[in-house]
Design a protein around this motif. Sequence first.
Motif, PDB file in Angstrom:
ATOM      1  N   LEU C 249       0.845  -1.198   0.000  1.00 35.67           N
ATOM      2  CA  LEU C 249       0.000   0.000   0.000  1.00 35.67           C
ATOM      3  C   LEU C 249       0.881   1.249   0.000  1.00 35.67           C
ATOM      4  O   LEU C 249       1.751   1.399   0.854  1.00 35.67           O
ATOM      5  CB  LEU C 249      -0.898   0.008   1.248  1.00 35.67           C
ATOM      6  CG  LEU C 249      -1.798   1.241   1.358  1.00 35.67           C
ATOM      7  CD1 LEU C 249      -2.771   1.325   0.198  1.00 35.67           C
ATOM      8  CD2 LEU C 249      -2.548   1.238   2.672  1.00 35.67           C
ATOM      9  N   ASP C 250       0.636   2.145  -0.939  1.00 36.02           N
ATOM     10  CA  ASP C 250       1.378   3.405  -0.977  1.00 36.02           C
ATOM     11  C   ASP C 250       0.552   4.462  -0.256  1.00 36.02           C
ATOM     12  O   ASP C 250      -0.222   5.198  -0.872  1.00 36.02           O
ATOM     13  CB  ASP C 250       1.636   3.805  -2.430  1.00 36.02           C
ATOM     14  CG  ASP C 250       2.370   5.134  -2.510  1.00 36.02           C
ATOM     15  OD1 ASP C 250       2.748   5.689  -1.456  1.00 36.02           O
ATOM     16  OD2 ASP C 250       2.558   5.641  -3.626  1.00 36.02           O
ATOM     17  N   ILE C 251       0.736   4.536   1.048  1.00 31.99           N
ATOM     18  CA  ILE C 251      -0.072   5.465   1.845  1.00 31.99           C
ATOM     19  C   ILE C 251       0.281   6.914   1.520  1.00 31.99           C
ATOM     20  O   ILE C 251      -0.549   7.820   1.626  1.00 31.99           O
ATOM     21  CB  ILE C 251       0.099   5.156   3.356  1.00 31.99           C
ATOM     22  CG1 ILE C 251      -1.028   5.795   4.166  1.00 31.99           C
ATOM     23  CG2 ILE C 251       1.441   5.659   3.882  1.00 31.99           C
ATOM     24  CD1 ILE C 251      -2.337   5.102   4.010  1.00 31.99           C
ATOM     25  N   SER C 252       1.516   7.157   1.079  1.00 30.52           N
ATOM     26  CA  SER C 252       1.935   8.519   0.717  1.00 30.52           C
ATOM     27  C   SER C 252       1.145   9.049  -0.456  1.00 30.52           C
ATOM     28  O   SER C 252       1.099  10.263  -0.696  1.00 30.52           O
ATOM     29  CB  SER C 252       3.402   8.557   0.292  1.00 30.52           C
ATOM     30  OG  SER C 252       4.185   7.716   1.059  1.00 30.52           O
ATOM     31  N   ALA C 253       0.564   8.133  -1.218  1.00 23.09           N
ATOM     32  CA  ALA C 253      -0.223   8.583  -2.367  1.00 23.09           C
ATOM     33  C   ALA C 253      -1.378   9.464  -1.922  1.00 23.09           C
ATOM     34  O   ALA C 253      -1.793  10.365  -2.654  1.00 23.09           O
ATOM     35  CB  ALA C 253      -0.745   7.375  -3.145  1.00 23.09           C
ATOM     36  N   ALA C 289      -4.341   9.114   7.214  1.00 20.91           N
ATOM     37  CA  ALA C 289      -3.569   9.845   6.195  1.00 20.91           C
ATOM     38  C   ALA C 289      -4.418  10.829   5.416  1.00 20.91           C
ATOM     39  O   ALA C 289      -3.891  11.617   4.641  1.00 20.91           O
ATOM     40  CB  ALA C 289      -2.904   8.861   5.242  1.00 20.91           C
TER      41      ALA C 289
END
Lengths: 337, 337, 337, 337
Positions: C249-253, C289
């Motif tokens: 999972l790219d949470i920074s996205a 986030a």
Amino acid sequence: MIIILKQDANESAVRALRAELEAMGLSIHESLGEQEHILGLVGDTKAVAESWVLANPAVDQVRRISEPYKKANRKFHPQDTVVQIGGTKIGGGHFAVIAGPCSVESEEQICLVANEVKASGASLLRGGAFKPRTSPYSFQGMRAEGLELLRHARAKTGMPIVTEIMNTEHIPLFEDVDLIQVGARNMQNFELLKAVGRMGKPVLLKRGLSATLEEFVMSAEYIMAEGCEQVILCERGIRTFENSMRNTLDISAVPMLKHMSHLPVVIDPSHAAGINWMVEPLAKAAVAAGADGLMIEVHNDPARAKCDGAQSLTCPQFDALMQDISREAVFFGKEMN
Amino acid sequence: MIIILKQDANESAVRALRAELEAMGLSIHESLGEQEHILGLVGDTKAVAESWVLANPAVDQVRRISEPYKKANRKFHPQDTVVQIGGTKIGGGHFAVIAGPCSVESEEQICLVANEVKASGASLLRGGAFKPRTSPYSFQGMRAEGLELLRHARAKTGMPIVTEIMNTEHIPLFEDVDLIQVGARNMQNFELLKAVGRMGKPVLLKRGLSATLEEFVMSAEYIMAEGCEQVILCERGIRTFENSMRNTLDISAVPMLKHMSHLPVVIDPSHAAGINWMVEPLAKAAVAAGADGLMIEVHNDPARAKCDGAQSLTCPQFDALMQDISREAVFFGKEMN
Amino acid sequence: MIIILKQDANESAVRALRAELEAMGLSIHESLGEQEHILGLVGDTKAVAESWVLANPAVDQVRRISEPYKKANRKFHPQDTVVQIGGTKIGGGHFAVIAGPCSVESEEQICLVANEVKASGASLLRGGAFKPRTSPYSFQGMRAEGLELLRHARAKTGMPIVTEIMNTEHIPLFEDVDLIQVGARNMQNFELLKAVGRMGKPVLLKRGLSATLEEFVMSAEYIMAEGCEQVILCERGIRTFENSMRNTLDISAVPMLKHMSHLPVVIDPSHAAGINWMVEPLAKAAVAAGADGLMIEVHNDPARAKCDGAQSLTCPQFDALMQDISREAVFFGKEMN
Amino acid sequence: MIIILKQDANESAVRALRAELEAMGLSIHESLGEQEHILGLVGDTKAVAESWVLANPAVDQVRRISEPYKKANRKFHPQDTVVQIGGTKIGGGHFAVIAGPCSVESEEQICLVANEVKASGASLLRGGAFKPRTSPYSFQGMRAEGLELLRHARAKTGMPIVTEIMNTEHIPLFEDVDLIQVGARNMQNFELLKAVGRMGKPVLLKRGLSATLEEFVMSAEYIMAEGCEQVILCERGIRTFENSMRNTLDISAVPMLKHMSHLPVVIDPSHAAGINWMVEPLAKAAVAAGADGLMIEVHNDPARAKCDGAQSLTCPQFDALMQDISREAVFFGKEMN
């Protein structure tokens, strides 16, 4: 471990392989189907290298079933490890924040930042003295002098100090450091891992930029195999194809590492993104995902920082973040240090 | 270096930034459009860290135009560097093959393999004494004793020896090694790079598993900045999503590294794939792409190798490959050592 | 856009290039230093392809400064877009949960799950009718019949339905779907994007497994360029080297997409990890986030699911998660649908 | 397929799982050790989805032993497939070069380039009519008109034509194309693969930017499952962290694909690097690694190309390359078309 034999495997080669494996104390279950010929190894396969098995001409594939790490493995140590540094606890429901500048730059700077982050609620002071830099022409840190200034800031504030070691020859300089950091680029500097594991101190190990979680835990296993049980795992962003930020925070590492291991897991949102305005959402996500702590870069004057200013929070930004994080940690049932 | 300012950048912040840059001896060309406000820096920007510029609140983006490496840069050194180890030349049209076992296992083994690979046409003998292994429970190499056996094999065959150093504390043991290897996992062990650069010996630097070519050349720059000009760049496979082999050979690295730098480029097809039957096609591709040499693992009994047997060629397989490679090198205009 | 010319660029070639660029309505700022010769383009460079500029023999490098997306760009549309599907709002502070099985398998199954997820607080019903599967021998979905069953479940529960379209020829079958999903593997199926953009319906676009965020937003731009303004961006895990879970999972996205664009961002924690026990921590991280919604797989009997059972929550697991998520969304100031 | 059960797996759940597997016609070998409980499935497991097995609460891990592809599998079809397009043969020792511009731009352009590449020895003419572009504002190809111009160039030169299809609705326009290309971005557009597989024409399938080789072969399997046996696999560079070139050529794909499958393998060095001066070394490496052909972009005026000019060779550059490649193909024992 499961060994899949070639369809045309020579019978005597198979017999020889079986004999060698049995000589290692393993027992073998054989399945012989029309399309598949399989040996299932039962026993302690930790020391059986996959590459050794694969080199046998009778072997097609090898699959490891049980994890190659033992001391770090939650299966053999179901309770959470709590790492204690001075009065600060990390893990097992205890949440702590490590804060400070990327690098120690002067007595004034480190003392000023130390005072501020302590007042905001940080428990441990970070600050780089030896700096791993891609370019030999970049600032390499204040080195021994930087360590001296960190000790000075500790004396003034009472905060335990965390700083990175880059070489086994520097170990005498680090005897008085409270939490020894091994950086991402040294995650597989195995000689350093062994030496650090013998220091008798808690260690914060950062994940390599492209390391799998198993490789990461295996590096912790190197430290633990030397007798150190106080290891903190720190996820700090992995390399991906994304170029709008420096690295990509792997938030999934939090639940997966806690599933694999009993060691505490800390997130460094500053290095993960490399951008100061992303620290807040990533820090909040880390708490929600179950992390045991945060490591955050704070600088009194980021625009003049000698290193990584773009990702540093100012002291007031950090203070605001700490208020949010403290409330959130409580919301998620953690005990703030 | 080009600095793109924010659309709403504060005028006095911009003025201050300009003053700081000019104080560093740089001159500045300013472009002010409707949508873009740009500063172009003219002069030596090697020491201007992008992260420092980015930390300025007036700055939106920074783009480096000129390469951050100087000594390794072909622009400033258009002639190919030829590295000489004993009588063997690598680079500038000279092609050499380094061969031997993954690790030194016994006197018999190393001498036997050394004799065989020499007879087949290899110029340099490889063999690991200190082994970087993912698991602390795997064979870690014969260490000092392994170095001793390598020296013994050199005495018997006259072949110069190549072996990996993992720690600065081991330098005294390596004084007598002909070509010092720095492994992929230590490509950014900067303290080791600096120390190796001061040894006064040729160095073979392996590319990190996920390193960009610029990072790779910057690590060579670390070595060269200490006064060493005899550096060989070795591509040994990068980490990708492919799981049918261990790593993925980056063949494009050959022409691109030669475009960026004057240093010789060698390919290690054994580690690149981790599978012995892939060594031949990859080695041939390396020659065709313009590589200056090959580094190949050869073992007298791969199925009993203590390390990486699956990728090792037997001595007869290596001999057959050398016949093909020698003809191919000549076809492509190289001079075999 | 900035063009860096070669040091030895031919003067007449440069003049010709300048003329062509000016003919496109751009004005040019030139910086000529000792080491660098730069053209800064001012004006609308959206249609200037970097590859076209790079093909010019006088050109060394090209760097785009302004984003190549316009309609999706927050700079030109600072307000959050709120996507409305029936009575459900996503974005601009409104938080919604999409839930349902990976694939529609029978009338009973979809109605049962629909009732359960509605009771637990989901606003939209998901269910695959056309399934993109790596193997031609895997279940390909119930196709038209699956759509019929979804409509039936909508009639029974009143929940708007979300389902994936794989081919422009299926558009007539999707006229009655409330939210059209474009899957990760079709993120750059440009003909499909254009056709979906002309349907006059809200679209949920999933990020490709290895797409950069800019590429992702450019695919949204394809849809928007056809007149559709109701696009939801869905991050569902990217491919990385990690093999203990399916994707990362790219949470920074979440924060980065919201910085780049005004479109709502939704997280799919089920596909991100592919493991049911990871859905909870990842969903919580998504809320923290700043995501605008979640897309979660729920199945009445995961062990018998025809597809992706390993990542599906049971109905009681989903119900427990929804209680936590609802409280958390409120904690973070979101309005639950 | 091997199923590793959980240590605490419920006995009745295991019995139920066994019953279901046996009902699918599989027989089961069970190994029950102290630490491991394993089921080995014997029989045709092609249709047993790993995700279905994993969803069972008694299951810890699943490992597939036999490949999930059948028609493309070399194990069941040991002879090399030779694809024939008009008089041109690819595979089984036959080497062919496909050349032409990235996109068809005008009658003059395509006829001029076609004549030139034919004279230099290319066997097939490429040219894009439908162009997949990241930006909706970039040139999208001449579409139907471009196909018309390609047919015209074929009539003039006698060269068979190769061009990319992007959508099933365009199939009627492609009935007269000699070799149907499916592009990298559509490698997992499964509806397109199925439809193309039913066209009764040879297909050139490009590997997706981040696809594993198994996924690539599975996409060929989709085409073959529809009855098409004339499939060419084309490696065109994968996405990596390297940013000095557009993609990274995976040269290892050549031997590995030939090991996995009997289908011919072609390399596209133009897209692999995106830089014209890299085409030569990469093309040479491809021949040496054992590729069956090359696909190369050639333009009469690269600096004015509407697409990908930076990677196009001029006609004289292509002519020089063909002389080298022809000699090299003979050196490596291939028969040039």
